[in-house]
Scaffold this motif. Structure first.
Motif, PDB file in Angstrom:
ATOM      1  N   UNK A 210       0.838  -1.208   0.000  1.00  0.00           N
ATOM      2  CA  UNK A 210       0.000   0.000   0.000  1.00  0.00           C
ATOM      3  C   UNK A 210       0.867   1.250   0.000  1.00  0.00           C
ATOM      4  N   UNK A 211       1.876   1.274   0.865  1.00  0.00           N
ATOM      5  CA  UNK A 211       2.753   2.443   0.955  1.00  0.00           C
ATOM      6  C   UNK A 211       3.571   2.618  -0.317  1.00  0.00           C
ATOM      7  N   UNK A 212       4.069   1.530  -0.898  1.00  0.00           N
ATOM      8  CA  UNK A 212       4.831   1.636  -2.149  1.00  0.00           C
ATOM      9  C   UNK A 212       3.978   2.202  -3.269  1.00  0.00           C
ATOM     10  N   UNK A 213       2.766   1.656  -3.431  1.00  0.00           N
ATOM     11  CA  UNK A 213       1.893   2.110  -4.518  1.00  0.00           C
ATOM     12  C   UNK A 213       1.507   3.579  -4.334  1.00  0.00           C
ATOM     13  N   UNK A 214       1.186   3.956  -3.098  1.00  0.00           N
ATOM     14  CA  UNK A 214       0.830   5.359  -2.838  1.00  0.00           C
ATOM     15  C   UNK A 214       2.018   6.267  -3.091  1.00  0.00           C
ATOM     16  N   UNK A 215       3.201   5.846  -2.669  1.00  0.00           N
ATOM     17  CA  UNK A 215       4.402   6.656  -2.868  1.00  0.00           C
ATOM     18  C   UNK A 215       4.656   6.878  -4.360  1.00  0.00           C
ATOM     19  N   UNK A 216       4.521   5.832  -5.164  1.00  0.00           N
ATOM     20  CA  UNK A 216       4.738   5.965  -6.606  1.00  0.00           C
ATOM     21  C   UNK A 216       3.735   6.940  -7.220  1.00  0.00           C
ATOM     22  N   UNK A 217       2.472   6.850  -6.796  1.00  0.00           N
ATOM     23  CA  UNK A 217       1.450   7.759  -7.326  1.00  0.00           C
ATOM     24  C   UNK A 217       1.750   9.198  -6.938  1.00  0.00           C
ATOM     25  N   UNK A 218       2.068   9.437  -5.675  1.00  0.00           N
ATOM     26  CA  UNK A 218       2.340  10.808  -5.218  1.00  0.00           C
ATOM     27  C   UNK A 218       3.567  11.377  -5.924  1.00  0.00           C
ATOM     28  N   UNK A 219       4.614  10.556  -6.090  1.00  0.00           N
ATOM     29  CA  UNK A 219       5.816  11.019  -6.797  1.00  0.00           C
ATOM     30  C   UNK A 219       5.499  11.381  -8.244  1.00  0.00           C
ATOM     31  N   UNK A 220       4.700  10.549  -8.897  1.00  0.00           N
ATOM     32  CA  UNK A 220       4.341  10.806 -10.287  1.00  0.00           C
ATOM     33  C   UNK A 220       3.560  12.105 -10.419  1.00  0.00           C
ATOM     34  N   UNK A 221       2.579  12.302  -9.543  1.00  0.00           N
ATOM     35  CA  UNK A 221       1.776  13.525  -9.600  1.00  0.00           C
ATOM     36  C   UNK A 221       2.614  14.757  -9.302  1.00  0.00           C
ATOM     37  N   UNK A 222       3.504  14.649  -8.329  1.00  0.00           N
ATOM     38  CA  UNK A 222       4.350  15.797  -7.973  1.00  0.00           C
ATOM     39  C   UNK A 222       5.278  16.159  -9.127  1.00  0.00           C
ATOM     40  N   UNK A 223       5.893  15.149  -9.747  1.00  0.00           N
ATOM     41  CA  UNK A 223       6.815  15.427 -10.845  1.00  0.00           C
ATOM     42  C   UNK A 223       6.076  16.008 -12.048  1.00  0.00           C
ATOM     43  N   UNK A 224       4.941  15.432 -12.398  1.00  0.00           N
ATOM     44  CA  UNK A 224       4.175  15.955 -13.535  1.00  0.00           C
ATOM     45  C   UNK A 224       3.769  17.410 -13.293  1.00  0.00           C
ATOM     46  N   UNK A 225       3.324  17.701 -12.092  1.00  0.00           N
ATOM     47  CA  UNK A 225       2.904  19.060 -11.740  1.00  0.00           C
ATOM     48  C   UNK A 225       4.071  20.034 -11.861  1.00  0.00           C
ATOM     49  N   UNK A 226       5.225  19.655 -11.359  1.00  0.00           N
ATOM     50  CA  UNK A 226       6.354  20.578 -11.371  1.00  0.00           C
ATOM     51  C   UNK A 226       6.952  20.731 -12.766  1.00  0.00           C
ATOM     52  N   UNK A 227       6.955  19.676 -13.562  1.00  0.00           N
ATOM     53  CA  UNK A 227       7.448  19.787 -14.941  1.00  0.00           C
ATOM     54  C   UNK A 227       6.543  20.718 -15.747  1.00  0.00           C
ATOM     55  N   UNK A 228       5.238  20.597 -15.538  1.00  0.00           N
ATOM     56  CA  UNK A 228       4.312  21.510 -16.224  1.00  0.00           C
ATOM     57  C   UNK A 228       4.567  22.956 -15.828  1.00  0.00           C
ATOM     58  N   UNK A 229       4.856  23.187 -14.565  1.00  0.00           N
ATOM     59  CA  UNK A 229       5.145  24.548 -14.103  1.00  0.00           C
ATOM     60  C   UNK A 229       6.419  25.083 -14.744  1.00  0.00           C
TER      61      UNK A 229
END
Length: 276
Positions: A210-229
């Motif tokens: 559960x923690x691994x899957x959540x961590x991967x999702x949060x990392x992906x969303x954070x990176x996508x958000x910051x790259x767009x910025x």
């Protein structure tokens, strides 16, 4: 004089993002109380930090930098400090300093500081109080409870945007830090700590997944958000508006938060104190 430059924080965990600042530390194989040597090391640290800043890698704004006496010590002094933080985590900001320095990874220099710190943090026989304090701190980092219309539901109220670092990544990183140390692992990535904790039985397989899957999702969303910025010429931050996410992603985000919350509550019950 042999010395080692250490990356700490997200760089020490091999998990930096565009918005990450640089946490650092310095260790040398020599006397700790030599004023001339300390002056030389401070000058070195300041020059390195200036170069990093000029390259777009700013120093930590909270002072976790190699130019600070707190984060520049001889190997012997580092080992003594680490032992003190482990055995007396409530004394002199011990738990906070331990949480920073335990992330350390050698970047340059051939000294044995990494081995000394690993032994002091992960294999000290008098570390039970420290582990309980780390667990309590990890359970205090709560994820959001969900979303209501255009607002993110936080434990302290509501906001229109989600801080994906504070609400998503920090709770998992803190749990992994505690679980990894309990499993005998010091400096490592969040993923490696979760794997080690599962192998050692500190976390059961379902909780670790559960923690691994959540961590991967949060990392992906954070990176996508910051790259767009960055592409838009903006300074990267961690504030995501859930309403801009696709419905399926928003649903996955809610389930990830709920999963982390369930893991926190289960660990709290197992250790004898519930997550707030």
């Amino acid at each position: 004089m042999p010395y080692t430059w250490l990356a700490t924080g997200s760089f020490g965990r091999f998990e930096p993002f565009p918005s990450s600042d640089v946490d650092s530390a310095l260790a040398w194989d020599g006397p700790d109380d030599d004023a001339e040597l300390r002056g030389w090391m401070r000058t070195l640290a300041e020059r390195v930090l200036e170069g990093l800043a000029a390259s777009g890698l700013p120093s930590d704004t909270k002072g976790a930098v190699a130019s600070s006496p707190l984060f520049a010590r001889s190997i012997e002094a580092w080992e003594e400090a680490a032992r003190s933080w482990v055995e007396h985590p409530d004394r002199d900001r011990g738990l906070m300093l331990l949480s920073v320095v335990v992330e350390s990874d050698p970047v340059w220099g051939a000294t044995t500081v990494a081995e000394h710190l690993a032994t002091a943090f992960a294999r000290n026989p008098d570390r039970e109080v420290m582990l309980r304090r780390l667990a309590a701190a990890a359970l205090g980092e709560r994820p959001p409870t969900g979303f209501r219309r255009h607002r993110v539901l936080l434990w302290s109220g509501e906001r229109k945007v989600l801080d994906i670092k504070k609400g998503g990544l920090l709770p998992i990183e803190a749990l992994a830090r505690w679980a990894g140390l309990a499993a005998g692992v010091g400096a490592a990535s969040t993923r490696a700590r979760l794997e080690a904790a599962e192998a050692a039985g500190t976390l059961d397989a379902e909780d670790a997944a559960i923690l691994r899957d959540a961590f991967e999702l949060f990392c992906e969303l954070r990176m996508e958000h910051q790259v767009e910025q960055l592409r838009a010429g903006q300074e990267p931050d961690n504030l995501i508006d859930p309403e801009t996410l696709p419905p399926l992603t928003r649903t996955s985000l809610k389930e990830a938060f709920r999963g982390v919350d369930r893991v926190q509550r289960g660990i709290g019950l197992r250790l004898g104190f519930a997550a707030r």
